[in-house]
Design an enzyme around this catalytic site. Sequence first.
Site, PDB file in Angstrom:
ATOM      1  N   PRO A   1       0.815  -1.232   0.000  1.00 38.81           N
ATOM      2  CA  PRO A   1       0.000   0.000   0.000  1.00 38.81           C
ATOM      3  C   PRO A   1       0.842   1.273   0.000  1.00 38.81           C
ATOM      4  O   PRO A   1       0.334   2.347  -0.275  1.00 38.81           O
ATOM      5  CB  PRO A   1      -0.804  -0.108   1.298  1.00 38.81           C
ATOM      6  CG  PRO A   1      -0.622  -1.490   1.797  1.00 38.81           C
ATOM      7  CD  PRO A   1       0.638  -2.024   1.211  1.00 38.81           C
TER       8      PRO A   1
ATOM      9  N   GLU B   1       1.431  -8.680   8.224  1.00 38.27           N
ATOM     10  CA  GLU B   1       1.502  -7.250   8.527  1.00 38.27           C
ATOM     11  C   GLU B   1       2.327  -6.485   7.494  1.00 38.27           C
ATOM     12  O   GLU B   1       2.260  -5.272   7.404  1.00 38.27           O
ATOM     13  CB  GLU B   1       2.127  -7.031   9.916  1.00 38.27           C
ATOM     14  CG  GLU B   1       1.131  -6.944  11.047  1.00 38.27           C
ATOM     15  CD  GLU B   1      -0.055  -6.039  10.760  1.00 38.27           C
ATOM     16  OE1 GLU B   1      -1.163  -6.581  10.537  1.00 38.27           O
ATOM     17  OE2 GLU B   1       0.111  -4.810  10.759  1.00 38.27           O
TER      18      GLU B   1
ATOM     19  N   ARG C   1      -2.320  -6.363 -21.110  1.00 37.31           N
ATOM     20  CA  ARG C   1      -3.214  -6.021 -22.229  1.00 37.31           C
ATOM     21  C   ARG C   1      -2.641  -4.898 -23.087  1.00 37.31           C
ATOM     22  O   ARG C   1      -3.143  -4.640 -24.168  1.00 37.31           O
ATOM     23  CB  ARG C   1      -4.626  -5.712 -21.738  1.00 37.31           C
ATOM     24  CG  ARG C   1      -4.755  -4.577 -20.802  1.00 37.31           C
ATOM     25  CD  ARG C   1      -6.106  -4.582 -20.126  1.00 37.31           C
ATOM     26  NE  ARG C   1      -7.184  -4.465 -21.102  1.00 37.31           N
ATOM     27  CZ  ARG C   1      -7.495  -3.343 -21.750  1.00 37.31           C
ATOM     28  NH1 ARG C   1      -6.787  -2.257 -21.532  1.00 37.31           N
ATOM     29  NH2 ARG C   1      -8.492  -3.317 -22.598  1.00 37.31           N
TER      30      ARG C   1
ATOM     31  N   ASP D   1      -9.848   2.817 -25.024  1.00 31.78           N
ATOM     32  CA  ASP D   1     -10.345   2.642 -23.663  1.00 31.78           C
ATOM     33  C   ASP D   1     -10.225   3.902 -22.820  1.00 31.78           C
ATOM     34  O   ASP D   1      -9.527   4.826 -23.172  1.00 31.78           O
ATOM     35  CB  ASP D   1      -9.510   1.562 -22.948  1.00 31.78           C
ATOM     36  CG  ASP D   1     -10.016   0.179 -23.254  1.00 31.78           C
ATOM     37  OD1 ASP D   1     -11.158   0.065 -23.681  1.00 31.78           O
ATOM     38  OD2 ASP D   1      -9.241  -0.773 -23.044  1.00 31.78           O
TER      39      ASP D   1
HETATM   40  N1  ADE Z   1      -0.893  -5.227  -0.429  1.00 34.64           N
HETATM   41  C1  ADE Z   1      -1.785  -4.855   0.498  1.00 34.64           C
HETATM   42  N2  ADE Z   1      -2.515  -3.810   0.097  1.00 34.64           N
HETATM   43  C2  ADE Z   1      -2.063  -3.492  -1.156  1.00 34.64           C
HETATM   44  C3  ADE Z   1      -2.421  -2.486  -2.097  1.00 34.64           C
HETATM   45  N3  ADE Z   1      -3.374  -1.583  -1.865  1.00 34.64           N
HETATM   46  N4  ADE Z   1      -1.749  -2.463  -3.260  1.00 34.64           N
HETATM   47  C4  ADE Z   1      -0.766  -3.359  -3.509  1.00 34.64           C
HETATM   48  N5  ADE Z   1      -0.396  -4.330  -2.651  1.00 34.64           N
HETATM   49  C5  ADE Z   1      -1.038  -4.395  -1.480  1.00 34.64           C
END
Ligand code: ADE
Length: 250
Positions: free
Chosen positions: A98, A125, A162, A177
């Site tokens: 994230p 985690e 793609r 697209d």
């Molecule tokens: N692993 C956990 N959450 C993620 C996300 N939002 N994007 C990529 N990998 C992740």
Amino acid sequence: MNDQTAENAVLRWTVLTLFPELFGSFVSTSLFGRAVKKGLLSVDLVNFRDYAEGRHRVVDDDPYGGGSGMVIKVEPVARALDELRRKDPEVCVVLLCPQGEVLDQQAARGLSRVQHLALLCGRYEGVDERVRNLVDREVSIGDFVLSGGESAAMVVMEAVSRLVPGVVGAQESVVDDSFGSDALLDYPHYTRPREFQGMEAPAVLLSGDHAAIASWRRKQAILRTAERRPDLLAQAVMTDEERAWLKEQK
Ligand code: ADE
């Protein structure tokens, strides 16, 4: 005949995951499966648990400093990446997390020009912070938290693959697209029946007038983007006439 070795694919994927079985039907079905058969894409699934030591091949451990959840250990990942880079020093290793740069169409286009992409899927985690020093890039698929990187890896694989010429049947449909070269949302699509529960397909689409259809689609793409994603309009490729026309629509 295509020479279907991984080295000959236009785009090689290596996925480093603790759950390779999650990718089975994804890589063998539909668009992906066909592209692999054609030799355009290759997918190598690597379980980095195989690089963990000891009888139990432990890949995670308690966090230093305490707290809940387990952390992926650096050593098995490091060994897996060492071997990968020994075989292909050019490989680009991407950690899914994230905290990474958020994937958008432009980032997908950039990744589609790389010949060998390795996706490292975290779990639990997160990964030991030192793993970040071993990867080339970090990518997130959006501002939310998944339990693991596997579904994010599939999103990246689909968005990027793609864009490889030949993977999607008609390359034109990729260009048209949403977020195509003009950075607009896609125009609306209709197919048979002509009328459904009182909702008519626009007459222009049945007119056979290709110029009128192209003009309608273009205007619809602009209107949709203005209505739904005004934030995209600033970067959109539009003529002065189109911008003036859009102002009149309000
Ligand atoms: N692993 C956990 N959450 C993620 C996300 N939002 N994007 C990529 N990998 C992740």
